[in-house]
Structures are given as C-alpha cells and as structure tokens.
Design an enzyme around this catalytic site. Structure first.
Site, PDB file in Angstrom:
ATOM      1  N   GLU A  78      -5.222  -5.061  -3.451  1.00 14.20           N
ATOM      2  CA  GLU A  78      -5.968  -3.687  -3.766  1.00 14.20           C
ATOM      3  C   GLU A  78      -5.222  -2.884  -4.689  1.00 14.20           C
ATOM      4  OE1 GLU A  78      -7.420  -2.264  -0.140  1.00 14.20           O
ATOM      5  OE2 GLU A  78      -8.495  -4.154   0.345  1.00 14.20           O
TER       6      GLU A  78
ATOM      7  N   HIS B 266      -3.979   5.023   9.015  1.00 12.64           N
ATOM      8  CA  HIS B 266      -3.107   4.811   8.314  1.00 12.64           C
ATOM      9  C   HIS B 266      -1.559   4.943   8.535  1.00 12.64           C
ATOM     10  CE1 HIS B 266      -6.707   5.268   6.051  1.00 12.64           C
ATOM     11  NE2 HIS B 266      -6.251   4.984   4.647  1.00 12.64           N
TER      12      HIS B 266
ATOM     13  N   PHE C 249      -2.319  -0.788   3.626  1.00  9.69           N
ATOM     14  CA  PHE C 249      -1.895  -0.175   4.796  1.00  9.69           C
ATOM     15  C   PHE C 249      -1.846  -1.264   5.975  1.00  9.69           C
ATOM     16  CE2 PHE C 249      -3.043   3.685   2.599  1.00  9.69           C
ATOM     17  CZ  PHE C 249      -1.901   4.485   2.972  1.00  9.69           C
TER      18      PHE C 249
END
Lengths: 328, 308
Positions: free
Chosen positions: A27, A127, A81
């Site tokens: 991404e 995260h 992440f």
C-alpha cells in the site's frame, strides 16, 4: 553514516536491479509517497510495473505475492504496519507456507512479507505491536528481523533463496538509527556477524556474566542496558542478535555464559522468548546455573500516550533490573 | 433449496455430445461414484466432495483452456482435474494414499498440484493467488482459470481479488459453479443480491448460462474466453447448475423433493434416455475402466513421503 531505512531502500534497489524476476507490492509504496516509512522510495520510477501500489487488501496482496512466486517470480510484499499482518494470516499459513510441502514435493514460494513493527512512537494499540510470536511454529514459514548489524541485501537474498515464505519484521524506531559498520558499536563494544547471528561483546572480556538474546528491534535497548550494567554494576554482558527468529539458528558461545536472558518486544505470554528457551534449555541444561530469564512487554494493549506506552513496552531499565535480579 | 432454473434449459433435441466428451463425462461420473462406494466399504479415509451432476462444466471448458493456462480448483475438484489431466489412477492414488499418488498422498482429495493445476481446501483463498499468476500471464495469450462456488462469495478475499483483477486488467476467468446450495445452506439464505450484481460492481463482464449442453456452452463462451486472453481482462462465468449428490458423504439434508428436482437436471439420465445405445456402450466402458483403476490402485502399497 547510513540510516537503517536508507540501507534497506538501497538493498531493495540493488535487488530489483539485479533480478528482473523480483516484484514489490504494498500500500502506498510508489513514488512520490514511497511507502509510509519511505523504504520503497525511488523504486517505482526505476522499475515500473514491478513495483505496485495496491488497494487496502493485505490478505489478497499477500495471496497475489504467493501467486507471483508460484508462477516463477519472486515477490516482496510490504504490510504498512505489522499489526495488519493478521489480515494475511490465512494466505501465509494455509496457502504460502502449506504449499511448500502439502503437495508432496517441495514447491518453491519465494515470498518475503515485510512488516514494520514495534512501538515507542506513540502510534497506539493497533499500530505499535510486535506480532512476531503469532507467526512462530508454522511449518514452512520463516520469521526474520532486520537489525543494525545485518546487511539487508544479503538478508533479502537469503530469504528469497529459501524458496519458502518469510516474514521480515522491521522495527520502526530502528529505521531511524544508523547501521553499525566495521565491527564497531561504540567505544566499549565490538561486534561480529557469523552464521547469521550478530555477537556484540566487550573487547578483551573473558566469560560474560550474562548473554542476552534479542531480536533486531531490541538491539539498542539491550545495548543501553549492557552499558549501564557494565559501568554501574560491573556486570559484563554479551549480546546475540539472530536475523532469523524462527526456526532459531544455532546461537554460538552460550555454553560459557554465566546466565542467559532473552528479551522481546512482544507482549508477555506464548512468545519468542519461550521458543528460544525451549530450544536452549535441553542444550544448555548441564551448564546453566539458573533458568533462562525471559523479558517481554507487559500483557497489555499498547497505549498511545508516550508515558503510558513506556510503561508497557520493554525499556533498558527493565532489562537491567531483570538481569540484576537473576544474578543476585 | 429454492430452484429457480427450469429443468432441461437446453433443447431436448440437441445432438448427442461428441464421443470424446461423453467419455470424459462418464469417466468423472464413475470416478465420483466409485469414491462413494469405496467410502461405504471403508476403503477411503477422511472426506471427499463429489461433483455429481456438475461434470459437464469442466468438460465443456476443456477445449477452451490451453496448456499454458493455470487452473485453480477447490474442494469439489475431481472433475476439474480429470478434465484437465486424464489421470484417474494418479488422482485415485492421491485420494487413497497409494503409490503413484500425484502429491504423495499428502494433499488428498482437496490439495492437488499437478502441472499448473492447483486445488486448495480453503474457500476463496485461491482467487488472490490466481490474480498473482494471471499478472505474469498478462499479454501472453494465456489465462488463469479459477473455479469457485456460490458459497465462496461469502469470503472477503473474493472481492479483494476481483478488485485487483479489474484494476490491473489481468487475464482471469472466474468460473462460478452456482449449484444453489453451500454445503447445507441454500444460496437464498447466504447470499444477498446476485453474482451478476457483484461482478458488475467491479466492472467485470459476467455471463450466466443455464445450459448443460456442452457444445452450446462452448459456443456461448468461445468468444468471451478469447477476449480474456487477447484483451487481458477478467471475466466471471456463472453456471446455473445442480449438485445431485451430497456435499460430502451422505450429509444431504435436502428433502427428497429437492433432491429429485436437482436430479431432474442430470445429464446422465437424460443422455441415457436420448441415446441409449451409444450411451450404454460408453457407460459400461468407463465404469469398467474406473473399476479396474480402483482395483489396481487399491492393490498398490502405501505412498511414501519424504517430509521436508
């Protein structure tokens, strides 16, 4: 001086340049953004379609990587992440890892899934995690971690040459630190890398009072603890950092250690430290003077507020305290 | 199960399928019946999912696929395999864990990998992998064909994969065997909307056929499949079909009326009635062939696996 993220970026550039069969997916990895942590900067401009920004579909993107690998290419997938790697669990466990052996013969799946992991940056509960432990013990799946000692290019080559899916954890704070060079850590410590394991030692010291075993993202906190233990407690420590976390490679020199302490950033319980201890206890039973000490982060979510986050994640003080307690 | 398709959607006067096709249809039928028989006799372990009633789908697709194509199959994949590689001995040995097994008996019924044919046991898992292989086939003239069922559309991976397939324009042929029932759950109880609507949401061409006539299906699909190859675009082909057997082994919870309704669509009884002589001869031939294969494979020693 090379920052770890720049070092990794250069390694990816070199790998894609050297091998036209390598693809990179993830991404927001294309330019001008170049990935959330800028590790893929400059790659899309140079290598075109082989570097693809993907929709927000971690599970399927890892599946696409496995498909590329099945068709004879090599794939590197970036999960923004590490926390989100859970979304790819089925593809990793039931397809990529299983496929290397469930068809009755070795099926090469050269696939590396890169996972920026770890906290101490205030990103909060979803995260900041170090989820390495969830991927241990899966037949066919190898778990690696970036360190400031290991050459990232060689690491990528090693993983792809395995022909088995690999997870590469990359500590997000480590990205900002420098790579160590020429066997020197600082004015006290030296290092050498043999058999994929970095050994950090006090020059001229005899047998260490304690040998720490940590993953790459824990190296700096372990070094800070080692420094304090030496200067303030007169305790000599050695540090082992394997780049491969699972299956655990041979860790050198532990027979002469006064004590062994394994430190991990993941939350306490069912963790990497327990796996290391499982491997080491039978091997070291006759030389160990006490049980291996395990240090992990608290069994807790990771708070966003820095003062709360510090209490949950392993800090140098925790390591120092655990070692002093064990040696007392 | 609510049946929305009229039986015998194809004209009853259609000419018989080519002998080669009928032979393959009957090979798959007798292979599946033999598996159920072996299970009842306690000679098979684990589980299996037969494609009774759906055999015509991979047989119809057979000449539309080329040697370089990847084919991904699912839990109900024996017919898919036999239409791709006519090796009933290897497949049966795999299912029985005997010498000569395609995958040393490790994969069994649901996990077979043989020359670009790959089946897996987790619903929807193969679609993203199929997109990955199709990426490497873009503009080569080859395609990736992936079989899924109506139940598979419950998995999120299907949508993630379809999105990327369209976005990246990969030659992906998604074959949906819509038999109206997911294990024991009627499609009406597990799917909102339609397969067509879902394909349309991604801008992916969709073709639905209720035909069970092999030549008719090929005629409907030939240009569409050629387009997948030449233009590197995904396509969803939906077969309105009927599973006349149980999900696996004797776990059919449908009413006798529902089962009878599904059986009304069986090509086997239809062809037996329409072309009794030719059909009877080939039926006997293929039944005996599978019986011999079963006897041969059953007598083999256990498969050997070198565990990595």
């Amino acid at each position: 001086m090379t920052r770890v993220s720049e070092h990794l970026n250069r390694a990816l550039h070199d790998l894609l340049a050297a091998d036209p069969g390598v693809h990179l997916l993830g991404e927001d990895i294309t330019d001008p953004y170049g990935g959330a942590f800028k590790v893929t900067r400059g790659l899309s401009g140079r290598f075109g379609d082989r570097v693809r920004s993907t929709p927000l579909s971690e599970g399927a993107v890892v599946g696409v990587g496995a498909g590329l690998a099945l068709a004879g290419r090599k794939a590197i997938v970036e999960i923004m992440f590490a926390d989100f790697a859970t979304l790819a669990f089925d593809q990793l466990v039931n397809f990529a890892a299983a496929s290397t052996s469930m068809y009755g013969r070795p099926v090469p799946i050269p696939l590396v899934v890169r996972c920026p992991s770890g906290g101490n940056r205030g990103y909060g509960p979803t995260h900041s995690q170090s989820p390495q432990k969830h991927f241990l013990g899966v037949p066919g799946l190898h778990v690696f971690e970036l360190s400031p000692f290991h050459d990232a290019g060689r690491l990528l080559e090693t993983m792809l040459a395995l022909g088995r899916p690999c997870l590469l954890f990359e500590d997000k704070v480590l990205y900002t630190r420098r790579m160590y060079e020429d066997g020197v850590v600082d004015e006290l410590f030296r290092y050498e890398v043999t058999g994929g394991v970095a050994r950090v030692f006090l020059e001229g010291a005899a047998e260490p009072d304690c040998t720490l075993v940590v993953h790459g993202g824990m190296a700096h906190r372990a070094l800070a603890a080692m420094r304090d233990l030496l200067l303030e407690e007169d305790v000599v420590c050695e540090l082992l950092v394997p780049s491969q976390l699972y299956p655990l490679p041979d860790l050198p020199g532990l027979e002469r250690a006064g004590h062994v302490c394994v430190v991990e950033d993941g939350s306490e319980g069912g963790g990497w430290g327990a796996e290391v201890a499982r491997v080491l206890h039978p091997r070291l039973w006759s030389t160990l003077r006490r049980p291996i000490t395990l240090v992990a982060s608290a069994p807790s979510v990771i708070p966003a507020a820095p003062h709360l986050e510090r209490e949950v994640l392993v800090q140098p003080g925790h390591i120092r305290h655990a070692i002093m307690e064990a040696l007392s | 199960m609510i049946d929305t398709f009229p039986p015998f959607a194809s004209p009853r006067s259609a000419p018989p399928p080519a002998e080669e096709d009928l032979r393959l249809l009957l090979l798959i039928r007798h292979f599946e019946l033999t598996l159920l028989r072996l299970f009842e006799a306690g000679q098979l372990s684990g589980t299996t999912h037969t494609c009774l009633g759906q055999e015509y789908i991979p047989v119809a697709l057979k000449p539309l696929l080329e040697g370089d194509d990847f084919v991904f199959s699912n839990h109900r994949g024996h017919g898919h395999f036999l239409a791709r590689h006519t090796d009933p001995h290897g497949l049966l040995a795999e299912i029985m864990g005997r010498e000569g097994a395609l995958c040393s008996g490790v994969g069994g019924s649901q996990h077979v990998y043989h020359r670009r044919f790959l089946s897996t046991g987790v619903q929807g898992e193969s679609l993203p992998v199929a997109v990955g292989t199709a990426l490497t086939l873009k503009d080569t003239g080859a395609l990736t064909c992936v079989y899924i069922g109506d139940g598979t559309w419950g998995e999120g991976s299907v949508y993630e994969a379809l999105n990327m397939a369209r976005l990246w324009e990969v030659p992906l042929l998604v074959v949906v065997e819509h038999n109206g029932i997911a294990q024991s759950t009627p499609t009406t109880a597990q799917m909102a909307g339609t397969v067509a609507g879902r394909a349309a949401a991604f801008g992916i061409p969709h073709h639905r056929t209720a035909s069970t006539e092999i030549d008719e299906i090929r005629a409907e699909l030939a240009l569409l499949v050629a387009e997948v190859r030449s233009a590197s675009v995904p396509l969803v082909v939906e077969f309105a079909t009927h599973r006349i057997g149980p999900h696996s082994k004797g776990d059919d919870t449908r009413t006798p009326e529902e089962i009878a309704l599904a059986a009304d669509h069986d090509w086997y009884t239809r062809y037996a009635g329409l072309f009794p002589e030719a059909f009877g001869r080939l039926d006997r031939e293929m039944r005996e062939l599978v019986e011999r294969a079963a006897a041969d494979v059953s007598a083999r020693p256990p498969s050997v696996w070198e565990r990595p």
